[in-house]
Design a protein around this motif. Structure first.
Motif, PDB file in Angstrom:
ATOM      1  N   ALA A 234      -4.775 -18.773 -13.329  1.00 51.10           N
ATOM      2  CA  ALA A 234      -4.059 -17.653 -12.728  1.00 51.10           C
ATOM      3  C   ALA A 234      -3.626 -17.958 -11.301  1.00 51.10           C
ATOM      4  O   ALA A 234      -2.555 -17.545 -10.869  1.00 51.10           O
ATOM      5  CB  ALA A 234      -4.926 -16.397 -12.749  1.00 51.10           C
ATOM      6  N   SER A 235      -4.466 -18.674 -10.565  1.00 48.92           N
ATOM      7  CA  SER A 235      -4.105 -19.041  -9.198  1.00 48.92           C
ATOM      8  C   SER A 235      -4.782 -20.346  -8.827  1.00 48.92           C
ATOM      9  O   SER A 235      -5.825 -20.703  -9.379  1.00 48.92           O
ATOM     10  CB  SER A 235      -4.492 -17.941  -8.210  1.00 48.92           C
ATOM     11  N   ARG A 236      -4.176 -21.029  -7.892  1.00 51.77           N
ATOM     12  CA  ARG A 236      -4.689 -22.321  -7.423  1.00 51.77           C
ATOM     13  C   ARG A 236      -4.660 -22.289  -5.909  1.00 51.77           C
ATOM     14  O   ARG A 236      -3.623 -22.051  -5.307  1.00 51.77           O
ATOM     15  CB  ARG A 236      -3.819 -23.453  -7.945  1.00 51.77           C
ATOM     16  N   THR A 237      -5.814 -22.512  -5.291  1.00 50.38           N
ATOM     17  CA  THR A 237      -5.895 -22.562  -3.836  1.00 50.38           C
ATOM     18  C   THR A 237      -6.558 -23.860  -3.427  1.00 50.38           C
ATOM     19  O   THR A 237      -7.248 -24.500  -4.218  1.00 50.38           O
ATOM     20  CB  THR A 237      -6.695 -21.375  -3.269  1.00 50.38           C
ATOM     21  N   MET A 238      -6.376 -24.229  -2.194  1.00 49.65           N
ATOM     22  CA  MET A 238      -7.026 -25.413  -1.645  1.00 49.65           C
ATOM     23  C   MET A 238      -8.140 -24.939  -0.714  1.00 49.65           C
ATOM     24  O   MET A 238      -7.915 -24.116   0.175  1.00 49.65           O
ATOM     25  CB  MET A 238      -6.024 -26.280  -0.891  1.00 49.65           C
ATOM     26  N   VAL A 239      -9.334 -25.454  -0.910  1.00 46.49           N
ATOM     27  CA  VAL A 239     -10.501 -25.066  -0.126  1.00 46.49           C
ATOM     28  C   VAL A 239     -10.948 -26.271   0.686  1.00 46.49           C
ATOM     29  O   VAL A 239     -11.054 -27.377   0.154  1.00 46.49           O
ATOM     30  CB  VAL A 239     -11.649 -24.592  -1.057  1.00 46.49           C
ATOM     31  N   GLU A 240     -11.220 -26.043   1.971  1.00 44.85           N
ATOM     32  CA  GLU A 240     -11.704 -27.126   2.819  1.00 44.85           C
ATOM     33  C   GLU A 240     -13.213 -27.222   2.667  1.00 44.85           C
ATOM     34  O   GLU A 240     -13.926 -26.238   2.840  1.00 44.85           O
ATOM     35  CB  GLU A 240     -11.338 -26.867   4.272  1.00 44.85           C
ATOM     36  N   ASP A 241     -13.691 -28.418   2.325  1.00 41.99           N
ATOM     37  CA  ASP A 241     -15.123 -28.590   2.094  1.00 41.99           C
ATOM     38  C   ASP A 241     -15.771 -29.593   3.037  1.00 41.99           C
ATOM     39  O   ASP A 241     -16.816 -30.135   2.752  1.00 41.99           O
ATOM     40  CB  ASP A 241     -15.376 -28.985   0.641  1.00 41.99           C
ATOM     41  N   GLY A 242     -15.164 -29.877   4.163  1.00 36.72           N
ATOM     42  CA  GLY A 242     -15.748 -30.801   5.121  1.00 36.72           C
ATOM     43  C   GLY A 242     -15.193 -32.203   5.008  1.00 36.72           C
ATOM     44  O   GLY A 242     -14.996 -32.886   5.991  1.00 36.72           O
ATOM     45  N   SER A 243     -14.960 -32.672   3.793  1.00 31.70           N
ATOM     46  CA  SER A 243     -14.413 -34.009   3.600  1.00 31.70           C
ATOM     47  C   SER A 243     -12.911 -33.980   3.317  1.00 31.70           C
ATOM     48  O   SER A 243     -12.301 -35.007   3.144  1.00 31.70           O
ATOM     49  CB  SER A 243     -15.141 -34.717   2.455  1.00 31.70           C
ATOM     50  N   GLY A 244     -12.359 -32.820   3.237  1.00 30.60           N
ATOM     51  CA  GLY A 244     -10.932 -32.681   2.958  1.00 30.60           C
ATOM     52  C   GLY A 244     -10.688 -31.405   2.178  1.00 30.60           C
ATOM     53  O   GLY A 244     -11.531 -30.509   2.121  1.00 30.60           O
ATOM     54  N   HIS A 245      -9.534 -31.319   1.584  1.00 26.22           N
ATOM     55  CA  HIS A 245      -9.180 -30.151   0.791  1.00 26.22           C
ATOM     56  C   HIS A 245      -9.366 -30.455  -0.688  1.00 26.22           C
ATOM     57  O   HIS A 245      -8.947 -31.506  -1.180  1.00 26.22           O
ATOM     58  CB  HIS A 245      -7.724 -29.750   1.042  1.00 26.22           C
ATOM     59  N   THR A 246     -10.014 -29.523  -1.394  1.00 26.52           N
ATOM     60  CA  THR A 246     -10.191 -29.653  -2.839  1.00 26.52           C
ATOM     61  C   THR A 246      -9.598 -28.419  -3.501  1.00 26.52           C
ATOM     62  O   THR A 246      -9.650 -27.317  -2.955  1.00 26.52           O
ATOM     63  CB  THR A 246     -11.678 -29.766  -3.227  1.00 26.52           C
ATOM     64  N   PRO A 247      -9.048 -28.587  -4.710  1.00 26.52           N
ATOM     65  CA  PRO A 247      -8.470 -27.428  -5.393  1.00 26.52           C
ATOM     66  C   PRO A 247      -9.541 -26.505  -5.949  1.00 26.52           C
ATOM     67  O   PRO A 247     -10.625 -26.935  -6.334  1.00 26.52           O
ATOM     68  CB  PRO A 247      -7.648 -28.057  -6.513  1.00 26.52           C
ATOM     69  N   SER A 248      -9.238 -25.216  -5.963  1.00 23.70           N
ATOM     70  CA  SER A 248     -10.106 -24.196  -6.531  1.00 23.70           C
ATOM     71  C   SER A 248      -9.249 -23.306  -7.417  1.00 23.70           C
ATOM     72  O   SER A 248      -8.256 -22.747  -6.960  1.00 23.70           O
ATOM     73  CB  SER A 248     -10.753 -23.377  -5.409  1.00 23.70           C
ATOM     74  N   LEU A 249      -9.618 -23.187  -8.675  1.00 25.42           N
ATOM     75  CA  LEU A 249      -8.821 -22.444  -9.645  1.00 25.42           C
ATOM     76  C   LEU A 249      -9.493 -21.121  -9.998  1.00 25.42           C
ATOM     77  O   LEU A 249     -10.715 -21.040 -10.085  1.00 25.42           O
ATOM     78  CB  LEU A 249      -8.646 -23.254 -10.935  1.00 25.42           C
ATOM     79  N   ARG A 250      -8.696 -20.100 -10.254  1.00 21.24           N
ATOM     80  CA  ARG A 250      -9.155 -18.832 -10.818  1.00 21.24           C
ATOM     81  C   ARG A 250      -8.578 -18.754 -12.221  1.00 21.24           C
ATOM     82  O   ARG A 250      -7.374 -18.933 -12.414  1.00 21.24           O
ATOM     83  CB  ARG A 250      -8.682 -17.637  -9.992  1.00 21.24           C
TER      84      ARG A 250
END
Length: 183
Positions: free
Chosen positions: A96-112
């Protein structure tokens, strides 16, 4: 012998208090998404406080508290996997949606994800798929449990792990509670 008999109710009460706390934590972990840190921290504090009134030292209290947190986590996972194994239905879910989350080592995708029936699945998925992509998920129609992929196998190892931790915790608490007082 009379001193040992006098200590038995305390041992039973301590064990029942920790078991009740663990069961409550498992229920809370199943229903709340993302609030597992305060629940496990509260359970850890309960596990460390239950040996109060005994001669338990730091290592023994920490062992009881860690076992309590481990029992809650393995019990939660085993319960969800068992629920999905017994009642889970394979469905197709759409990103439904795709966001980029910063986790300290870079950006990783997060899906709903959203099922074709319109139900939003709790919790983000750490996969890199475009919006509109389809995935197979197994979801419990009556509750919050779900997982990626087909229906999981029976959670025998997770349940066995929870059982072993329960035995270790019960033996530790019994030993702490029945140990004679030091002079």
């Amino acid at each position: 012998m009379a001193e040992l008999v006098r200590r038995v109710p305390g041992a039973i009460l301590r064990n029942c208090l920790v078991l009740a706390g663990e069961f409550g934590a498992i229920l809370l972990l199943r229903d709340l998404e993302g609030a597992w840190v305060p629940i496990l921290l509260a359970l850890f504090v309960l596990g460390a406080a239950v040996p109060h009134g005994t001669n338990a030292e730091f290592v023994a209290r920490t062992a009881v508290a860690l076992a309590a947190a481990g029992i809650a986590v393995t019990g939660w996972i085993a319960w969800d996997r068992h629920t999905l194994h017994e009642r889970g239905r394979e469905q197709t879910a759409v990103v439904a949606s795709r966001t980029m989350v910063e986790d300290g080592s870079g950006h990783t995708p997060s899906l709903r994800l959203r099922t074709e029936g319109g139900r939003d699945l709790p919790g983000p998925v750490a996969k890199d798929l475009p919006v509109g992509a389809r995935l197979t998920v197994t979801a419990d129609p009556d509750g919050p449990a779900w997982s990626l992929g087909p229906r999981p196998a029976e959670p025998l190892w997770r349940a066995a792990g929870a059982g072993v931790l329960l035995l270790i915790q019960t033996a530790t608490l019994t030993r702490i509670s029945l140990r004679p007082a030091r002079a």
